[in-house]
Structures are given as structure tokens and as C-alpha cells.
Design an enzyme around this catalytic site. Structure first.
Site: not given
Length: 502
Positions: A192, A245-246, A248, A250, A267, A302, A402
Site C-alpha cells: 500500500k 510512518g507516524s 500513532e 505504528g 520505523e 525522519c 518531530e
């Protein structure tokens, strides 16, 4: 003249994006689509299918069949390696086309797309590198520990069906860092891409299919996190989820994995420090840190060193060097070879970054430069000027959170121990930089900083090196042997060599 992408869109020949399910490109069952708005202009670039839960289910089941009944997991190492090397060759052959598609996806300028870590070349190298691991997926043999004479050995076997979820900011590298080791290990994949960087990923998948991957080995479901991503990460037949990604999202993936004990690689970002000692090349350190925060992705990376911890003796010199870089950054048409940086990806991220700028003022940081939304011909885009805050306390929001934008926080320190303490005073632990002419200090500090990757007087991401973070920066590693092995399960097999019981 107001910036527009329409001529570039026509030259590149954007076509509507489809799903790839069991070897067939098709629309979503409910015919729902997403219109992608270019972040530099707000113009519609193209549409692609939004996969619903039924589309995701079909894609996962296709990958399941390809894994359980197809040839891919059992293919001879040499043949699978040749296919992955063929994927690498096709990626290199279509470099210019892919860079142009990325510029239409996320507005990353062509000038940055030629720099190794953000280029098609790094993706091709990742496929070549992981192809080299295929015939090295060996186990071990062990001497009997007790009982009769017997043989004990281990094997590495592919983990199964992988759900790979990509971010928008580095589609070339992260496509390869997830897909290449998964395929090399013998897994099948449901991919995706981010809804903000779909067209370049779809073209890369087309090239993999052209290279000869068997039907169902790679499938693509496009769309946003809801419904597409949620349906993928919760599907009971997914054996592993790999996500960048974020935090949240994760955390949601970890929760969703509990029911079926899915393997997970995450990550989840960073607040990476650059630690600058008085004996360093301070001007180079300032230019490097500010370059990472502004050039190319405009701090939407990141690994960007957005927190500069600088010794008081060279503090002003560092800030001056960073300010010089900030004043030289050029924005605009990503197809213009003179443009060096991109806008923020969407209005939500624009408002987030400007909100942190306002918060920094409230908390007492000193604005050196920037902190504004660009106007004029760039007013329709999400451009924020390169921003430096000085006199930052390490407890301030801009030093802890971040921001994912072109904002550098410069924090003073007095000695090595306090610098290391502040570097580690973070929920994140993805990357760090150490700038010093003292080799002993460089290694001493690098070992004490709790980060997954530490650069000494420079920083580089390469496909053969493990990449990932400590603490809340994620779980697992991408790149190198560690990534390849993360797509395998270790199996122990025992066999008696005599009639005597083990």
C-alpha cells in the site's frame, strides 16, 4: 507567473491508477477514487482507485495462494536472484521517468532525486544487494547435546504474506527497502503506497511485473489509511506488517497484530541530534545540519538532524553557517534544475509546522530566520521558509517533538556529558550526528548516544546497512542482512542417525 504543473503532467503522461490483484490491473470494486492534489500548486494531478476491504481481501488471498501454492517460495536461488537483478536493471533503465513521476507525486525536485539516498539508483542497488542474500539464507548444524547420535540443524524459511505500507516522502528507497528483502526471502507482498505518492510506486510495480514476477507475488492496493490501510494491517492472513510512518499509526499496527501474532517491523520517526564540538569544522556542521532540514524534502525526513546541540564556544559560528544555507535554498517548480527543496505535503502538515513555529515563540525561543508561509507565485502551495530557532532549551516542544518541516532547533551545551544527556533525552532514537576532529571522542560519543544510526562528520543511508531506531523510533531494522532475516522464520529440524532414541 503562478506556478502550474499541467504542462509537466501532460509531458509525463499521468494515467489513472489501478489496483494490482492476482496479476490483474483493475478498478476498485466500489469504483471509489482519490484525486491527488499537487502540494506546490493545489492542482489535481490524477486519480487512482481507493481499495475497500473487499479489494484488500482479494489481494491478500491472492498473495496467500501465490505463497502457499505458487512457485515463488520454492524457486531455486539462482532463478529468484536473476529476477530481482532484472528488477534492478529495469528501475535503472526508467530512472528519468520515475523521477518525473515522483515530482508529480510529492514535488520532490529532480535535483534532489539524483542524490543517492533519494534516487532510483539507491532502490536498484537495494534489489541487487538483497538478491545477493538469496543463496546465503543458510542455517546451522549442531552437535548432539544429549541422548543418542542425531543431527540437529536450522533452516531459514520465508515468513509468508507481507503487508508493506509506504510513506510518501521517499518512495524509491522505502519501496525497495521493504519489497526487495521480502521477495528475496521468498515472501509474497501486498503493497500500500501513500495516497500522497502513488503514481511513482505504481510504475515501479509495473516494472517488477515486467521483470517476470509470477502472478500474485506482488499485489498493490491504493488508497488512504481508512479504509485501505486499516483493512490491510488487520487482515488475518497477513503474516507480517512492515510500516514506515507516524507513531500513532505504528501503535495501531501493534494493537492490530496482537490477535494473530503478526510479525511487525516499524520505523516511526525521530528527533535526531547533531552534536557539534568546538574542534569540529563548525561551518560544515552548520551547513550539513541545515541542509538536511531544508534541502530536498524540506525537513520531511525522519532522519533529518532537526536538533543541533552545539558547544557554547562555537554556537554563534554554527548559527551563522546554518543561516547562510537557509538563505540560499530555492523553491518552486520541481522540474526546474535550480530548485532545491519541496513544499510540505498537504495543508494539514503546513498548519502543523506553523503551529510549532508559534509554539516556539510562546516558549521563548529566538527566531533567527524564516518561520513564514511563502507567498507570491508560490502562495497556492504549502511552502514554508527555512526556519532556525536559537537559544532553545532541550525541554521545549520544538526540541522534543518531530515537526516534519524545515525547522532547526539549536541548543547550547557546555561539556560532553551534558551533550550526551540532552541527545538521549528524547522519546526517539533513530539517528544522530557527531562533529569533532577527535577520533576517540567521536567513537566514545557515538557509542553512548542511543540511536540506531550515528554519523561521524557526515551522514548517509545505504541499502546494505541496517536502518532503524531505539525507543519509540520503531521496531526492527531495514537494510542489509538484518532486513533479509526479518522476513524469515527460523526452523529447527532434528533427525536420529541410529535406531537409538534421541
Amino acid at each position: 507567473m503562478t506556478l502550474t504543473m499541467q504542462q509537466h503532467r501532460e509531458e509525463v503522461g499521468i494515467k489513472d491508477g489501478l489496483l494490482l490483484v492476482d496479476g490483474q490491473w483493475r478498478q476498485a470494486r466500489r469504483e471509489t477514487t482519490w484525486s491527488h492534489q499537487h502540494p506546490a500548486t493545489g492542482e489535481s494531478i490524477g486519480e487512482f482507485a481507493v481499495a475497500g476491504s473487499e479489494d484488500v481481501d482479494e489481494a491478500v488471498r491472492a498473495a496467500r495462494r501465490a505463497f502457499d501454492d505458487g512457485p515463488w517460495p520454492h524457486m531455486r536461488a539462482g532463478e529468484r536472484a536473476r529476477l530481482l537483478n532484472g528488477c534492478a536493471a529495469l528501475l535503472r533503465e526508467h530512472t528519468d521517468e520515475l523521477r518525473a513521476l515522483q515530482a508529480l507525486d510529492n514535488s520532490v525536485p529532480l535535483s534532489f532525486g539524483s542524490i543517492y539516498a533519494g534516487s532510483v539508483a539507491v532502490a536498484a542497488d537495494a534489489f541487487d544487494h538483497h538478491a545477493g542474500w538469496i543463496d546465503k539464507a543458510g542455517g546451522q548444524t549442531f552437535a548432539p547435546y544429549q541422548g543418542g547420535d542425531h543431527l540437529a540443524m536450522t533452516f531459514r524459511e520465508p515468513i509468508g504474506v507481507v503487508g508493506a505500507v509506504l510513506p510518501w516522502n521517499a518512495p524509491f528507497l522505502l519501496f525497495a527497502q521493504k519489497v526487495a528483502p521480502a521477495l528475496a526471502a521468498g515472501c509474497t507482498v501486498v503493497l500500500k503506497p501513500s495516497e500522497y505518492a502513488t503514481f511513482s510506486v505504481l510504475r515501479m510495480v509495473e516494472l517488477l511485473v515486467e521483470a517476470g514476477l509470477p502472478q500474485g507475488v506482488i499485489n498493490v492496493v491504493t488508497g488512504p489509511g481508512d479504509p485501505t490501510g486499516e483493512a490491510l494491517i488487520t487482515h488475518e492472513q497477513i503474516d507480517k506488517v512492515s510500516f514506515t510512518g507516524s507513531r500513532e499509526v505504528g501503535r495501531r499496527i501493534v494493537e492490530a497484530s496482537a490477535g494473530t501474532m503478526k510479525r511487525v517491523s516499524l520505523e516511526l520517526g525521530g528527533k535526531s541530534p547533531a552534536i557539534v564540538f568546538p574542534d569540529a569544522d563548525v561551518g560544515m556542521a552548520g551547513m550539513t545540519a541545515m541542509g538536511m532540514v531544508t534541502m530536498g524534502l524540506s525537513g520531511q525526513a525522519c532522519i533529518a538532524h532537526t536538533r543541533a546541540l552545539v558547544h557554547r564556544d562555537v554556537y554563534d559560528e554554527f548559527v551563522a553557517a546554518a543561516e547562510m544555507i537557509a538563505g540560499s535554498v530555492t523553491y518552486g517548480d520541481p522540474f526546474d534544475p535550480g530548485v532545491q527543496a519541496c513544499p510540505l505535503i498537504n495543508e494539514r502538515q503546513l498548519n502543523r509546522v506553523l503551529g510549532y513555529v508559534e509554539k516556539a515563540h510562546e516558549e521563548g525561543a529566538r527566531l533567527v530566520t524564516g518561520g513564514d508561509k511563502a507567498g507570491g507565485d508560490l502562495g497556492a502551495g504549502h511552502f514554508v521558509t527555512p526556519t532556525i530557532f536559537a537559544d532553545v532549551d532541550n525541554s521545549m516542544s520544538i526540541a522534543q517533538q518531530e515537526i516534519f518541516g524545515p525547522v532547526l532547533s539549536v541548543v547550547p551545551f557546555d561539556d560532553e556529558d551534558s551533550a550526551i544527556g540532552m541527545a538521549n533525552d528524547s522519546e526517539y532514537g533513530l539517528g544522530a550526528g557527531v562533529y569533532t576532529a577527535d577520533a576517540q571522542r567521536a567513537f566514545r560519543v557515538a557509542r553512548r548516544v542511543r540511536s540506531g544510526t550515528v554519523g561521524i562528520n557526515g551522514f548517509q543511508v545505504e541499502p546494505h546497512l541496517p536502518f532503524g531506531g531505539f525507543k519509540q523510533s520503531g521496531l526492527g531494522r531495514e537494510g542489509g542482512q538484518a532486513a533479509f532475516e526479518s522476513y524469515t522464520e527460523l526452523k529447527t529440524v532434528m533427525m536420529p542417525l541410529t535406531d537409538e532414541m534421541m
